[in-house]
Write an enzyme that holds these catalytic residues in place. Structure first.
Site, short mmCIF file in Angstrom:
data_model
loop_
_atom_site.label_atom_id
_atom_site.label_comp_id
_atom_site.label_asym_id
_atom_site.label_seq_id
_atom_site.Cartn_x
_atom_site.Cartn_y
_atom_site.Cartn_z
N ILE A 82 0.89 -1.16 0.00
CA ILE A 82 0.00 0.00 0.00
C ILE A 82 0.94 1.22 0.00
O ILE A 82 1.94 1.24 0.71
CB ILE A 82 -0.91 -0.02 1.25
CG1 ILE A 82 -1.84 1.19 1.32
CG2 ILE A 82 -0.13 -0.11 2.54
CD1 ILE A 82 -2.84 1.11 2.49
N SER A 83 0.64 2.22 -0.84
CA SER A 83 1.52 3.39 -0.96
C SER A 83 1.53 4.21 0.33
O SER A 83 0.58 4.19 1.11
CB SER A 83 1.05 4.30 -2.10
OG SER A 83 0.95 3.58 -3.29
#
Ligand code: SAH
Length: 245
Positions: A82-83
Site C-alpha cells: 500500500i503506498s
C-alpha cells in the site's frame, strides 16, 4: 442488573476486536497523520479531508494496524504494498489540479489500475462521482472487497478482477485515470478511455531517469484534440504486469 452485564460484555468485545491502546478506532491517530501532512503545506485540502475520513488501519493486517498512520508503505500480501499516505496525497492532488477536475470541483468518473488492498479506491470514492478499480491478483481483489465493505463511503467503488492495462471501456470514458503500478509505457487503452478535459497519472519508465510520475492531459479545444505529457519526480512503484492471476 443483567442488562449491565450485557453492556460490559459488549464493551469488552469491542475492545478485544481492535488492538488495544492504539486508539485507532477513535480516529485521533488518523487526524494526527493528516495534520502532519497538512503541515508540509504541499497537499490539496480536499484530498486531506478525504484521507481524514478513511480508516487506513482497516486496509492493513491487524499486526500492522499500529503503523497504519505513519507515513510509510506497508505490505498487503501477494508481494504488493500500500503506498505511503504522502504519495497518495500527492498523486490525488495532481489529479484534482487537472483542468477538468478543477472546473467540476471533483474527479468525476475515475479509473484506478491496481486496487491492492482498496485503500486508495476508498479515498478516491470521497472525491469522485464514480470509481472503477481493477486488480489483476484475485487474492487482492477479494481482500479489497472485504476491506471496502467495512468502511462507510458515499458510493462503493466498482471492483474488477482483470488486466488493468486494457482499462474498462464499458465504464468509460474516464475524467481521471490513476495507476498504482508502473510500466514501461502508458497502455494505449488508457489514452483511448480518457475523456476530453481528463487527466491521467501513472508511474512510468522515463529514459535515463528510472520510474517517474507521468501526468497526461487530454486537451480538446479550437486547436483540436491533444495529449500533453509532463514528467514529475522519480518514484518507486511495483511493476505493472499483464494478465490475471
Ligand atoms: N492502490 C493500492 C496500491 C496497490 S499496489 C492500495 O491502496 O493498496 C499496486 C497494485 O497493482 C498491486 O496490487 C498489483 O497487483 C496491481 N497491478 C499490477 N499490474 C496490474 C494490472 N495490469 N492490472 C491490474 N492491477 C495490476
Amino acid at each position: 442488573m443483567p442488562q449491565r452485564h450485557l453492556q460490559l460484555a459488549a464493551a469488552d468485545a469491542a475492545r478485544l476486536a481492535r488492538p488495544s491502546g492504539t486508539g485507532l478506532d477513535g480516529g485521533a491517530v488518523r487526524q494526527r497523520m493528516v495534520a502532519r501532512l497538512r503541515a508540509e503545506g504541499r497537499f490539496d485540502e480536499r484530498v486531506l479531508a478525504a484521507m481524514a475520513s478513511v480508516p487506513r488501519h482497516e486496509f492493513v493486517d491487524t499486526a500492522l494496524a499500529a503503523q497504519a498512520y505513519e507515513d510509510t508503505a506497508l505490505p498487503i500480501g501477494h508481494g504488493q504494498t500500500i503506498s505511503k499516505p504522502s504519495v497518495v496525497a500527492h498523486m490525488l492532488g495532481l489529479l484534482m489540479a487537472g483542468t477538468g477536475a478543477a472546473q467540476r470541483g471533483g474527479l468525476g468518473r475515475v479509473l484506478e489500475i491496481g486496487t491492492g488492498c482498496g485503500y486508495q479506491a476508498a479515498v478516491l470514492a470521497m472525491l469522485a462521482r464514480q470509481v472503477t478499480s481493477i486488480e489483476r491478483l484475485q487474492g487482492l481483489y477479494e481482500k479489497a472487497q472485504i476491506n471496502l465493505h467495512r468502511v462507510a463511503l458515499p458510493r462503493a467503488p466498482r471492483l474488477l478482477w482483470a488486466d488493468g492495462r486494457l482499462g474498462h471501456a464499458a465504464s468509460g470514458p474516464f475524467d481521471s485515470i490513476i495507476a498504482a503500478a508502473g510500466g514501461d509505457d502508458i497502455p494505449p487503452a488508457w489514452l483511448e478511455q480518457l475523456a476530453p478535459g481528463g487527466r491521467l497519472i501513472a508511474p512510468t519508465a522515463a529514459a535515463g531517469r528510472g520510474q517517474v510520475l507521468v501526468v497526461l492531459d487530454h486537451l480538446s479545444d479550437a486547436g483540436g484534440q491533444r495529449w500533453v505529457r509532463s514528467e514529475h519526480e522519480a518514484v518507486l512503484f511495483v511493476p505493472l504486469k499483464s494478465g490475471v492471476v
